[in-house]
Design a protein around this motif. Structure first.
Motif, PDB file in Angstrom:
ATOM      1  N   GLY A  85      34.286 -15.204  12.376  1.00 20.36           N
ATOM      2  CA  GLY A  85      33.368 -14.647  13.295  1.00 20.36           C
ATOM      3  C   GLY A  85      33.788 -15.509  14.871  1.00 20.36           C
ATOM      4  O   GLY A  85      33.987 -16.645  14.608  1.00 20.36           O
ATOM      5  N   VAL A  86      34.022 -14.783  15.716  1.00 18.84           N
ATOM      6  CA  VAL A  86      34.473 -15.105  16.942  1.00 18.84           C
ATOM      7  C   VAL A  86      33.631 -14.671  18.099  1.00 18.84           C
ATOM      8  O   VAL A  86      33.150 -13.399  18.105  1.00 18.84           O
ATOM      9  N   GLY A  87      33.177 -15.657  19.017  1.00 20.07           N
ATOM     10  CA  GLY A  87      32.427 -15.458  20.107  1.00 20.07           C
ATOM     11  C   GLY A  87      30.848 -15.239  19.596  1.00 20.07           C
ATOM     12  O   GLY A  87      30.728 -15.235  18.521  1.00 20.07           O
ATOM     13  N   GLY A  88      29.961 -14.550  20.457  1.00 20.74           N
ATOM     14  CA  GLY A  88      28.541 -14.261  20.073  1.00 20.74           C
ATOM     15  C   GLY A  88      27.715 -15.359  20.255  1.00 20.74           C
ATOM     16  O   GLY A  88      28.182 -16.491  20.372  1.00 20.74           O
ATOM     17  N   PHE A  89      26.580 -15.331  20.175  1.00 18.99           N
ATOM     18  CA  PHE A  89      25.529 -16.370  20.110  1.00 18.99           C
ATOM     19  C   PHE A  89      24.641 -15.991  18.945  1.00 18.99           C
ATOM     20  O   PHE A  89      23.826 -15.106  18.884  1.00 18.99           O
ATOM     21  N   LEU A  90      24.486 -17.157  17.739  1.00 24.54           N
ATOM     22  CA  LEU A  90      23.673 -16.958  16.668  1.00 24.54           C
ATOM     23  C   LEU A  90      23.915 -15.609  16.016  1.00 24.54           C
ATOM     24  O   LEU A  90      22.951 -14.860  15.475  1.00 24.54           O
ATOM     25  N   GLY A  91      25.045 -15.314  15.994  1.00 23.40           N
ATOM     26  CA  GLY A  91      25.406 -13.778  15.306  1.00 23.40           C
ATOM     27  C   GLY A  91      25.375 -12.746  16.036  1.00 23.40           C
ATOM     28  O   GLY A  91      25.971 -11.609  15.533  1.00 23.40           O
ATOM     29  N   MET A  92      24.888 -12.916  17.103  1.00 19.09           N
ATOM     30  CA  MET A  92      24.729 -11.557  18.147  1.00 19.09           C
ATOM     31  C   MET A  92      26.005 -11.686  18.696  1.00 19.09           C
ATOM     32  O   MET A  92      26.095 -12.574  19.644  1.00 19.09           O
ATOM     33  N   GLY A  93      26.527 -10.339  18.698  1.00 22.73           N
ATOM     34  CA  GLY A  93      27.647 -10.091  19.660  1.00 22.73           C
ATOM     35  C   GLY A  93      29.077 -10.554  19.256  1.00 22.73           C
ATOM     36  O   GLY A  93      30.083 -10.905  19.635  1.00 22.73           O
ATOM     37  N   GLU A  94      29.026 -11.068  17.833  1.00 22.61           N
ATOM     38  CA  GLU A  94      30.123 -11.738  17.050  1.00 22.61           C
ATOM     39  C   GLU A  94      31.203 -10.709  16.914  1.00 22.61           C
ATOM     40  O   GLU A  94      31.022  -9.595  16.459  1.00 22.61           O
ATOM     41  N   HIS A  95      32.473 -10.975  16.971  1.00 16.65           N
ATOM     42  CA  HIS A  95      33.592 -10.338  16.953  1.00 16.65           C
ATOM     43  C   HIS A  95      34.211 -10.799  15.418  1.00 16.65           C
ATOM     44  O   HIS A  95      34.759 -11.928  15.413  1.00 16.65           O
ATOM     45  N   LEU A  96      34.279  -9.881  14.381  1.00 21.66           N
ATOM     46  CA  LEU A  96      35.020 -10.374  13.157  1.00 21.66           C
ATOM     47  C   LEU A  96      36.386  -9.965  13.117  1.00 21.66           C
ATOM     48  O   LEU A  96      36.510  -8.944  13.088  1.00 21.66           O
ATOM     49  N   VAL A  97      37.262 -10.893  12.686  1.00 27.15           N
ATOM     50  CA  VAL A  97      38.592 -10.549  12.335  1.00 27.15           C
ATOM     51  C   VAL A  97      39.062 -11.112  10.889  1.00 27.15           C
ATOM     52  O   VAL A  97      38.116 -12.372  10.573  1.00 27.15           O
ATOM     53  N   ALA A  98      39.969 -10.562  10.225  1.00 29.42           N
ATOM     54  CA  ALA A  98      40.465 -10.820   9.276  1.00 29.42           C
ATOM     55  C   ALA A  98      41.732 -11.559   9.353  1.00 29.42           C
ATOM     56  O   ALA A  98      42.742 -11.044   9.835  1.00 29.42           O
ATOM     57  N   VAL A  99      41.856 -12.816   8.849  1.00 21.58           N
ATOM     58  CA  VAL A  99      43.233 -13.718   8.676  1.00 21.58           C
ATOM     59  C   VAL A  99      43.677 -13.901   7.687  1.00 21.58           C
ATOM     60  O   VAL A  99      42.936 -14.430   6.435  1.00 21.58           O
ATOM     61  N   PRO A 100      44.782 -13.909   7.175  1.00 19.14           N
ATOM     62  CA  PRO A 100      45.204 -14.285   5.890  1.00 19.14           C
ATOM     63  C   PRO A 100      44.750 -15.791   5.558  1.00 19.14           C
ATOM     64  O   PRO A 100      45.004 -16.605   6.384  1.00 19.14           O
ATOM     65  N   PHE A 101      44.350 -15.774   4.635  1.00 21.01           N
ATOM     66  CA  PHE A 101      43.756 -17.331   4.143  1.00 21.01           C
ATOM     67  C   PHE A 101      44.852 -18.427   4.155  1.00 21.01           C
ATOM     68  O   PHE A 101      44.343 -19.422   4.437  1.00 21.01           O
ATOM     69  N   GLU A 102      46.087 -18.139   3.787  1.00 16.88           N
ATOM     70  CA  GLU A 102      47.221 -19.253   3.776  1.00 16.88           C
ATOM     71  C   GLU A 102      47.435 -19.746   5.099  1.00 16.88           C
ATOM     72  O   GLU A 102      48.117 -20.820   5.228  1.00 16.88           O
ATOM     73  N   LYS A 103      46.894 -18.892   6.276  1.00 19.19           N
ATOM     74  CA  LYS A 103      47.300 -19.359   7.412  1.00 19.19           C
ATOM     75  C   LYS A 103      46.346 -20.203   8.005  1.00 19.19           C
ATOM     76  O   LYS A 103      46.489 -21.007   9.105  1.00 19.19           O
ATOM     77  N   LEU A 104      45.239 -20.745   7.400  1.00 19.56           N
ATOM     78  CA  LEU A 104      44.233 -21.685   7.784  1.00 19.56           C
ATOM     79  C   LEU A 104      44.403 -22.875   7.176  1.00 19.56           C
ATOM     80  O   LEU A 104      44.905 -23.037   5.861  1.00 19.56           O
ATOM     81  N   LYS A 105      44.585 -23.953   7.774  1.00 18.12           N
ATOM     82  CA  LYS A 105      44.843 -25.184   7.419  1.00 18.12           C
ATOM     83  C   LYS A 105      43.490 -25.991   7.371  1.00 18.12           C
ATOM     84  O   LYS A 105      42.987 -26.471   8.390  1.00 18.12           O
ATOM     85  N   PHE A 106      43.027 -26.563   6.095  1.00 24.74           N
ATOM     86  CA  PHE A 106      41.900 -27.146   6.153  1.00 24.74           C
ATOM     87  C   PHE A 106      41.964 -28.922   6.352  1.00 24.74           C
ATOM     88  O   PHE A 106      42.981 -29.351   5.798  1.00 24.74           O
ATOM     89  N   VAL A 107      41.013 -29.259   6.811  1.00 25.80           N
ATOM     90  CA  VAL A 107      41.091 -30.738   7.424  1.00 25.80           C
ATOM     91  C   VAL A 107      39.841 -31.495   6.936  1.00 25.80           C
ATOM     92  O   VAL A 107      38.878 -30.815   7.307  1.00 25.80           O
ATOM     93  N   ASN A 108      39.804 -32.557   6.302  1.00 27.00           N
ATOM     94  CA  ASN A 108      38.743 -33.440   5.922  1.00 27.00           C
ATOM     95  C   ASN A 108      38.195 -34.240   6.862  1.00 27.00           C
ATOM     96  O   ASN A 108      37.098 -34.528   6.898  1.00 27.00           O
ATOM     97  N   GLU A 109      39.013 -34.784   7.870  1.00 27.55           N
ATOM     98  CA  GLU A 109      38.405 -35.850   8.895  1.00 27.55           C
ATOM     99  C   GLU A 109      37.826 -34.709  10.070  1.00 27.55           C
ATOM    100  O   GLU A 109      38.279 -33.699  10.245  1.00 27.55           O
ATOM    101  N   PRO A 110      36.999 -35.431  10.816  1.00 31.29           N
ATOM    102  CA  PRO A 110      36.188 -34.634  12.049  1.00 31.29           C
ATOM    103  C   PRO A 110      37.239 -34.463  12.938  1.00 31.29           C
ATOM    104  O   PRO A 110      38.291 -35.091  13.240  1.00 31.29           O
ATOM    105  N   VAL A 111      36.896 -33.523  13.859  1.00 30.59           N
ATOM    106  CA  VAL A 111      37.665 -33.168  14.943  1.00 30.59           C
ATOM    107  C   VAL A 111      37.821 -34.247  16.025  1.00 30.59           C
ATOM    108  O   VAL A 111      36.970 -35.056  16.185  1.00 30.59           O
ATOM    109  N   ALA A 112      38.943 -34.671  16.479  1.00 31.59           N
ATOM    110  CA  ALA A 112      39.252 -35.372  17.521  1.00 31.59           C
ATOM    111  C   ALA A 112      38.405 -35.103  19.102  1.00 31.59           C
ATOM    112  O   ALA A 112      38.246 -34.187  19.522  1.00 31.59           O
ATOM    113  N   TYR A 113      37.544 -35.892  19.189  1.00 37.92           N
ATOM    114  CA  TYR A 113      36.651 -36.078  20.460  1.00 37.92           C
ATOM    115  C   TYR A 113      36.901 -37.504  21.115  1.00 37.92           C
ATOM    116  O   TYR A 113      36.802 -38.405  20.570  1.00 37.92           O
ATOM    117  N   SER A 114      37.023 -37.618  22.484  1.00 41.15           N
ATOM    118  CA  SER A 114      36.804 -38.803  23.237  1.00 41.15           C
ATOM    119  C   SER A 114      36.418 -38.212  24.568  1.00 41.15           C
ATOM    120  O   SER A 114      36.544 -37.223  25.029  1.00 41.15           O
TER     121      SER A 114
END
Length: 173
Positions: A85-114
């Motif tokens: 789901g891309v864009g939208g707010f609380l599910g409203m106006g959300e654009h759904l796209v299908a991507v190959p699952f193997e293209k996602l890289k899963f990460v256990n550590e939190p996103v970098a913020y500073s």
């Protein structure tokens, strides 16, 4: 009327007394039934599919570009497609796209913020500084990723605009 109430209470008291007066079954010399095997399976390297829905997706620049809405699998149970789901707010106006699952890289550590409180995401203290989340090298995470049954986030090589410009995914009926 009073006689009916008293009779009802007396009957209830008699039934309750009989239930409490029953003794637990006495142990007998009969052989105990075969014990059921209570083996536990450790799945420490597995993730729960139910926790994947709503998982945030970031790009390599650590920009939030969407979230997992659904996972589609083939008839043998292998996950092939991630519906994002891309864009939208609380599910409203959300654009759904299908991507190959193997293209996602899963990460256990939190996103970098500073940065300061003005740039820190909600729920994360302003003093938190992490690095390398997209590459999986963050060592400052306080939550043990091994104890969670799901990754912290996924990384996909696209910008939010590129995802929004992809063909919209629709479930066939």
């Amino acid at each position: 009327m009073m006689k009916s109430i008293v009779a009802g209470l007396a009957g209830t008291a008699l039934l309750a007394t009989a239930a409490f007066a029953q003794a637990p079954p006495a142990a007998t010399d009969k052989a105990a039934p075969a014990a059921t095997a209570t083996t536990t399976t450790s799945a420490s390297d597995q993730w729960r599919a139910s926790k994947m829905s709503g998982l945030k997706i970031y790009n390599e620049a650590n920009e939030n570009i969407g979230s997992v809405n659904d996972l589609l699998m083939d008839k043998s149970g292998n996950i092939k497609i991630a519906v994002i789901g891309v864009g939208g707010f609380l599910g409203m106006g959300e654009h759904l796209v299908a991507v190959p699952f193997e293209k996602l890289k899963f990460v256990n550590e939190p996103v970098a913020y500073s940065g300061t409180a003005a740039t820190s995401p909600p729920g994360r203290p302003a003093s938190t500084t992490t690095t390398g989340a997209a590459t999986g090298t963050d060592k400052t995470a306080t939550t043990s990723s091994a104890s969670k049954w799901y990754p912290d986030h996924a990384v996909f090589s696209a910008s939010k605009d590129e995802l929004k410009n992809m063909p919209e995914f629709k479930y066939s009926e």
